[in-house]
Design an enzyme around this catalytic site. Sequence first.
Site, short mmCIF file in Angstrom:
data_model
loop_
_atom_site.label_atom_id
_atom_site.label_comp_id
_atom_site.label_asym_id
_atom_site.label_seq_id
_atom_site.Cartn_x
_atom_site.Cartn_y
_atom_site.Cartn_z
CE1 TYR A 148 -16.38 40.02 118.73
CE2 TYR A 148 -16.11 38.35 117.01
CZ TYR A 148 -15.79 39.59 117.55
OH TYR A 148 -14.87 40.40 116.91
CG ASP A 243 -23.73 36.35 113.78
OD1 ASP A 243 -23.26 35.78 112.77
OD2 ASP A 243 -23.08 37.13 114.50
CE LYS A 279 -15.99 32.97 112.24
NZ LYS A 279 -14.65 33.21 112.68
N1 PLP Z 1 -20.40 36.75 114.18
C1 PLP Z 1 -19.94 35.59 114.69
C2 PLP Z 1 -20.91 34.59 115.25
C3 PLP Z 1 -18.58 35.33 114.71
O1 PLP Z 1 -18.11 34.18 115.25
C4 PLP Z 1 -17.69 36.30 114.18
C5 PLP Z 1 -16.24 36.07 114.20
O2 PLP Z 1 -15.72 35.15 114.76
C6 PLP Z 1 -18.22 37.48 113.65
C7 PLP Z 1 -19.58 37.68 113.66
C8 PLP Z 1 -17.32 38.53 113.09
O3 PLP Z 1 -16.75 38.12 111.89
P1 PLP Z 1 -15.39 38.79 111.38
O4 PLP Z 1 -14.31 38.33 112.31
O5 PLP Z 1 -15.25 38.27 109.97
O6 PLP Z 1 -15.59 40.28 111.42
#
Ligand code: PLP
Length: 445
Positions: A148, A243, A279
């Site tokens: 994700y 990511d 986060k």
């Molecule tokens: N990338 C990863 C690995 C994530 O776990 C998340 C959210 O949980 C995101 C991107 C997206 O972040 P946001 O919820 O702040 O848009």
Amino acid sequence: MTSPATATSSQELFDRARALMPGGVNSPVRAFGSVGGTPRFMVSAKGPYITDSEGREYVDLVCSWGPALVGHSHPDVLAAVHAAVDNGLSFGASTPAEAELAQLVMDRVPAVKRLRMVSTGTEATMTAVRLARGFTGRNLIIKFAGCYHGHLDGLLAAAGSGLATLALPGSAGVTEATAAETLVLPYNDVAAVEAAFAEHGANIAAVITEAAPANMGVVTPEPGFNAALSRITAEHGALLILDEVLTGFRTGPAGYWGLTGGAADAAEPWAPDLFTFGKVIGGGMPVAALGGRADVMDYLAPLGPVYQAGTLSGNPIAMAAGVATLRAATAEVYATVDARSAELSAAVSAALDAAGVDHSIQRAGNLFSVAFGTSATGVHNYEQAQAQQAFRYKPFFHSMLDAGVYLPPSVFEAWFLSGAHDDAAMERIYAALPAAAKAAADAQP
Ligand code: PLP
């Protein structure tokens, strides 16, 4: 309809919210769709605890889905935020705190040579993808099934997290043209990546991967997997976007990269071209960022042709929270989170074993999750994650909730600990485990 003055139970608040917001929530997994029951409406959090609108206190193993690494309402973070608030909420102009936070990130993650602050992880990955396309002049993006990266159109296919929780293959509203620009490959499969590059190499702008997947439950990258992505992308003139929105500053001071390619004793050192963060970097305020190679990052406006902007980017309150959180995230905090994670996962496993529940503990650094009915193979990719006995999680979750332990309301999420999870908090969790394990054992599909 309940008036705000009398709506104090979670049920009343949920009924009211459902009349006002789709599903009663502002982010789908909060609706408890896969575990059933009434979502708890939270009103305060301190240290390892979170308290609902009825005054019930829970040991929190969600930690705001990651940000609360140093514990909720850490005194240094609150003091920094209070001080910043007194100076005004937002200026729409540059502030000193932005460079302070950027410097802290670069001190921890030296492969980051330039950083751009945004407000959400989705914005960070969206910008990274656009930047990769602008920099390489190519269109295709490779992502892995079960990873994700936020809810940008192009990366919603087989995206784990809330989509896995709701059993959705992707999202309506994403055009075929957009979907066609993403190649979705099985996780941990280097041969599939090599085959995709052999066929489409000249058109691939980037590979994006979670540094360690934690949105299909936790999955360990096979040794050398991320390094192979770095090598293959470099060979083909594509970029690697790592990511670290979830893992960054959580699995260690320099995220998951710091445990692998960026580790001082890395057998095979490697670095991605771009990182995305979120986060922990904001400590609970809306902060995220992308960073990496200077030549790539300088392709962003105002220096370069790739546009990106944000009214609230680098917001002074959010920056203050991020700076204070990274400063409070000391070696001691990481040692505590690592140790608690090892203890807790062992306790969960022992309780499930005692109840005769087949499972595997899925681990990446201090992140872990439980996958039911998977001991024969473990979980190495999305197919295996989806094949688990997910039905066992629902009664397990509710048994823990009733005992005052707040777990992620989905089996496809990691369990989050903080530096504030002390013996008293852990004891409460351990005391709750046998009954929850029994409930999982008794579960019927
Ligand atoms: N990338 C990863 C690995 C994530 O776990 C998340 C959210 O949980 C995101 C991107 C997206 O972040 P946001 O919820 O702040 O848009």
